[in-house]
Design a protein around this motif. Structure first.
Motif, PDB file in Angstrom:
ATOM      1  N   LYS A 256      -5.969  -3.285  -7.240  1.00 34.15           N
ATOM      2  CA  LYS A 256      -5.005  -3.432  -8.325  1.00 34.15           C
ATOM      3  C   LYS A 256      -3.617  -2.942  -7.935  1.00 34.15           C
ATOM      4  CE  LYS A 256      -8.510  -2.936 -11.957  1.00 34.15           C
ATOM      5  NZ  LYS A 256      -8.959  -2.122 -13.130  1.00 34.15           N
ATOM      6  N   SER A 257      -3.546  -1.954  -7.071  1.00 39.29           N
ATOM      7  CA  SER A 257      -2.261  -1.367  -6.696  1.00 39.29           C
ATOM      8  C   SER A 257      -1.341  -2.401  -6.054  1.00 39.29           C
ATOM      9  CB  SER A 257      -2.471  -0.217  -5.709  1.00 39.29           C
ATOM     10  OG  SER A 257      -1.249   0.132  -5.080  1.00 39.29           O
ATOM     11  N   PRO A 258      -0.107  -2.538  -6.568  1.00 40.86           N
ATOM     12  CA  PRO A 258       0.853  -3.472  -5.965  1.00 40.86           C
ATOM     13  C   PRO A 258       1.097  -3.174  -4.480  1.00 40.86           C
ATOM     14  CG  PRO A 258       1.625  -2.787  -8.115  1.00 40.86           C
ATOM     15  CD  PRO A 258       0.439  -1.917  -7.793  1.00 40.86           C
ATOM     16  N   LYS A 259       1.060  -1.890  -4.116  1.00 38.38           N
ATOM     17  CA  LYS A 259       1.296  -1.525  -2.719  1.00 38.38           C
ATOM     18  C   LYS A 259       0.171  -2.033  -1.819  1.00 38.38           C
ATOM     19  CE  LYS A 259       4.238   2.563  -3.137  1.00 38.38           C
ATOM     20  NZ  LYS A 259       4.386   3.997  -2.792  1.00 38.38           N
ATOM     21  N   LEU A 260      -1.056  -1.869  -2.275  1.00 33.66           N
ATOM     22  CA  LEU A 260      -2.185  -2.333  -1.468  1.00 33.66           C
ATOM     23  C   LEU A 260      -2.221  -3.851  -1.412  1.00 33.66           C
ATOM     24  CD1 LEU A 260      -5.051   0.138  -2.470  1.00 33.66           C
ATOM     25  CD2 LEU A 260      -3.390   0.295  -0.599  1.00 33.66           C
ATOM     26  N   LEU A 261      -1.871  -4.483  -2.519  1.00 36.38           N
ATOM     27  CA  LEU A 261      -1.837  -5.949  -2.538  1.00 36.38           C
ATOM     28  C   LEU A 261      -0.791  -6.474  -1.554  1.00 36.38           C
ATOM     29  CD1 LEU A 261      -2.157  -6.614  -6.381  1.00 36.38           C
ATOM     30  CD2 LEU A 261      -3.909  -6.969  -4.633  1.00 36.38           C
ATOM     31  N   GLN A 262       0.370  -5.829  -1.522  1.00 33.79           N
ATOM     32  CA  GLN A 262       1.414  -6.247  -0.583  1.00 33.79           C
ATOM     33  C   GLN A 262       0.965  -6.048   0.860  1.00 33.79           C
ATOM     34  OE1 GLN A 262       5.421  -4.742  -1.464  1.00 33.79           O
ATOM     35  NE2 GLN A 262       4.838  -4.570  -3.606  1.00 33.79           N
ATOM     36  N   LEU A 263       0.301  -4.936   1.117  1.00 33.39           N
ATOM     37  CA  LEU A 263      -0.185  -4.652   2.470  1.00 33.39           C
ATOM     38  C   LEU A 263      -1.201  -5.698   2.930  1.00 33.39           C
ATOM     39  CD1 LEU A 263      -0.651  -2.878   4.986  1.00 33.39           C
ATOM     40  CD2 LEU A 263      -2.259  -1.530   3.627  1.00 33.39           C
ATOM     41  N   LEU A 264      -2.132  -6.054   2.051  1.00 29.55           N
ATOM     42  CA  LEU A 264      -3.203  -6.972   2.426  1.00 29.55           C
ATOM     43  C   LEU A 264      -2.754  -8.428   2.404  1.00 29.55           C
ATOM     44  CD1 LEU A 264      -6.077  -5.143   0.551  1.00 29.55           C
ATOM     45  CD2 LEU A 264      -5.779  -5.293   3.025  1.00 29.55           C
ATOM     46  N   GLU A 265      -1.729  -8.730   1.628  1.00 30.12           N
ATOM     47  CA  GLU A 265      -1.232 -10.111   1.588  1.00 30.12           C
ATOM     48  C   GLU A 265      -0.250 -10.403   2.716  1.00 30.12           C
ATOM     49  OE1 GLU A 265      -1.561 -11.415  -3.113  1.00 30.12           O
ATOM     50  OE2 GLU A 265       0.308 -10.530  -2.386  1.00 30.12           O
ATOM     51  N   PHE A 266       0.279  -9.358   3.314  1.00 28.47           N
ATOM     52  CA  PHE A 266       1.266  -9.534   4.376  1.00 28.47           C
ATOM     53  C   PHE A 266       0.793 -10.441   5.523  1.00 28.47           C
ATOM     54  CE2 PHE A 266       1.413  -7.292   8.557  1.00 28.47           C
ATOM     55  CZ  PHE A 266       2.528  -7.927   9.097  1.00 28.47           C
ATOM     56  N   PRO A 267      -0.427 -10.293   6.076  1.00 26.06           N
ATOM     57  CA  PRO A 267      -0.816 -11.103   7.243  1.00 26.06           C
ATOM     58  C   PRO A 267      -0.795 -12.608   7.012  1.00 26.06           C
ATOM     59  CG  PRO A 267      -2.283  -9.219   7.016  1.00 26.06           C
ATOM     60  CD  PRO A 267      -1.464  -9.298   5.761  1.00 26.06           C
ATOM     61  N   VAL A 268      -1.138 -13.056   5.800  1.00 24.82           N
ATOM     62  CA  VAL A 268      -1.223 -14.506   5.595  1.00 24.82           C
ATOM     63  C   VAL A 268       0.154 -15.160   5.558  1.00 24.82           C
ATOM     64  CG1 VAL A 268      -3.421 -14.311   4.376  1.00 24.82           C
ATOM     65  CG2 VAL A 268      -1.300 -14.380   3.054  1.00 24.82           C
ATOM     66  N   LEU A 269       1.216 -14.367   5.463  1.00 28.23           N
ATOM     67  CA  LEU A 269       2.560 -14.938   5.486  1.00 28.23           C
ATOM     68  C   LEU A 269       2.844 -15.593   6.837  1.00 28.23           C
ATOM     69  CD1 LEU A 269       4.584 -12.144   3.641  1.00 28.23           C
ATOM     70  CD2 LEU A 269       3.650 -14.258   2.702  1.00 28.23           C
ATOM     71  N   PHE A 270       2.096 -15.171   7.878  1.00 21.64           N
ATOM     72  CA  PHE A 270       2.255 -15.789   9.193  1.00 21.64           C
ATOM     73  C   PHE A 270       1.831 -17.255   9.174  1.00 21.64           C
ATOM     74  CE2 PHE A 270       1.565 -11.297  10.826  1.00 21.64           C
ATOM     75  CZ  PHE A 270       2.906 -11.098  11.130  1.00 21.64           C
ATOM     76  N   LEU A 271       1.083 -17.648   8.154  1.00 20.22           N
ATOM     77  CA  LEU A 271       0.604 -19.024   8.068  1.00 20.22           C
ATOM     78  C   LEU A 271       1.649 -19.948   7.443  1.00 20.22           C
ATOM     79  CD1 LEU A 271      -3.037 -18.275   6.872  1.00 20.22           C
ATOM     80  CD2 LEU A 271      -2.258 -18.765   9.199  1.00 20.22           C
ATOM     81  N   GLY A 272       2.763 -19.367   6.993  1.00 23.19           N
ATOM     82  CA  GLY A 272       3.852 -20.185   6.488  1.00 23.19           C
ATOM     83  C   GLY A 272       3.750 -20.574   5.036  1.00 23.19           C
ATOM     84  N   ALA A 273       2.932 -19.848   4.251  1.00 21.52           N
ATOM     85  CA  ALA A 273       2.815 -20.142   2.824  1.00 21.52           C
ATOM     86  C   ALA A 273       2.549 -18.851   2.063  1.00 21.52           C
ATOM     87  CB  ALA A 273       1.693 -21.151   2.570  1.00 21.52           C
ATOM     88  N   VAL A 274       2.718 -18.906   0.768  1.00 21.65           N
ATOM     89  CA  VAL A 274       2.489 -17.719  -0.054  1.00 21.65           C
ATOM     90  C   VAL A 274       0.992 -17.566  -0.322  1.00 21.65           C
ATOM     91  CG1 VAL A 274       4.754 -17.767  -1.124  1.00 21.65           C
ATOM     92  CG2 VAL A 274       2.888 -19.073  -2.148  1.00 21.65           C
ATOM     93  N   PRO A 275       0.521 -16.329  -0.596  1.00 21.95           N
ATOM     94  CA  PRO A 275      -0.911 -16.071  -0.772  1.00 21.95           C
ATOM     95  C   PRO A 275      -1.610 -16.951  -1.809  1.00 21.95           C
ATOM     96  CG  PRO A 275       0.253 -14.011  -0.494  1.00 21.95           C
ATOM     97  CD  PRO A 275       1.307 -15.071  -0.608  1.00 21.95           C
TER      98      PRO A 275
END
Length: 305
Positions: A182-201
């Motif tokens: 639920k934490s926005p900080k943890l969500l940002q941390l875990l969503e960061f890697p998929v940005l390398f794929l060129g699209a939003v989570p």
């Protein structure tokens, strides 16, 4: 008795795709020439040197080190033959704002402790999240990524089909990760890697939680001396295999006759070719090097003509 002349293959672009294609084909006996517009080898991973300093022009660290190790192993080589690969600790920093920085530790237990400080109970959730991610990683890499993808029949296997049903191909990554945290900080941390794929989570399948496994469990690695060491290693292997390189040579067009590549036209002259592999920027090759009737996309509409 006449000896058959091996097909002449011209590879456009000396990035990782071009280098790996050139090495693989030269190893099979083909005559391979790599044409690169820059003076340096490496494509987007080339380096810039100035006043005794070396700067990575693109990537500066990598995940999934076994992928490159497996590539070199095909030719009885190892990355250790060319450079030292070091796991970083911390892996990297996440900067949330001024004086709000999380240094992501290499130690899994230390990371779990950091998660727990941010959101109570999240360390247990991380165990469960990564257990799923590990399964996706193993299936994705072993059953899908290393297949050539030439025919759907490659995937007509009971084991593969059964595995695919557990890969969360239809659920978005954004929705998947919010089942655990639920934490926005943890969500940002875990969503960061998929940005390398060129699209939003929200537009990426949950399958790609496998990247979190690669990040957290397999670690972040750095080739000592700079990322250019990897490109340099591939270049050395290519030369050993007999690949010819033409740098500072920009391709102007590809000449095609009767549906077959015949020549690669550069400012320095023409290069005869039986096969041309476009390993440079896709848009540039499609829109500027191929004859218009052979282009796959319309510049204006962005769709197949």
């Amino acid at each position: 008795m006449m000896h058959k002349v091996p097909p002449r293959i011209v590879v456009i672009g000396a990035g990782f795709a071009g280098l790996s294609a050139a090495i693989t084909l030269a190893d099979k006996g083909y005559s391979v020439t790599v044409v690169e517009k820059n003076k340096e080898i490496g494509g987007r991973a080339r380096v810039f040197e100035k006043d005794g300093f070396t700067f990575d022009m693109g990537p500066s660290w990598y995940w999934m080190p076994e992928v490159m190790e497996k590539f070199f192993n095909q030719f009885a080589k190892s990355t250790t033959d060319y450079f030292e690969l070091k796991r970083l600790d911390p892996s990297y920093q996440v900067i949330y704002g001024k004086d709000d920085v999380l240094a992501v530790p290499a130690s899994y237990q230390a990371l779990k402790n950091a998660f727990e400080e941010i959101e109570e109970g999240s360390s247990v959730q991380l165990d469960q999240f990564l257990a799923e991610a590990e399964y996706k990683y193993n299936v994705g890499i072993n059953e899908f990524v290393h297949k050539p993808g030439l025919s759907i029949s490659e995937f007509m296997d009971v084991k593969v089909i059964k595995a695919a049903t557990k890969l969360d191909l239809l659920q978005s990554f954004a929705k998947h990760v919010r089942r655990y945290f639920k934490s926005p900080k943890l969500l940002q941390l875990l969503e960061f890697p998929v940005l390398f794929l060129g699209a939003v989570p929200k537009n990426i399948p949950a399958l790609y939680s496998m990247m979190n496994y690669a990040d957290i469990k397999l670690g972040t690695w750095y080739p000592m001396g700079g990322f250019g060491k990897l490109a340099q290693a591939m270049h050395l292997l290519a030369v050993e295999k007999g690949v010819a390189f033409k740098t500072n040579t920009a391709v102007q067009s590809i000449e095609v006759q009767a549906g077959q590549a015949k020549k690669v036209i550069t400012a320095q002259g023409e290069i005869e070719a039986d096969v041309v592999i476009g390993a440079g920027d896709y848009h540039h090759i499609d829109q500027h090097l191929l004859p218009k009737p052979l282009r796959n996309y319309s510049e204006k509409a962005g769709i197949k003509e």
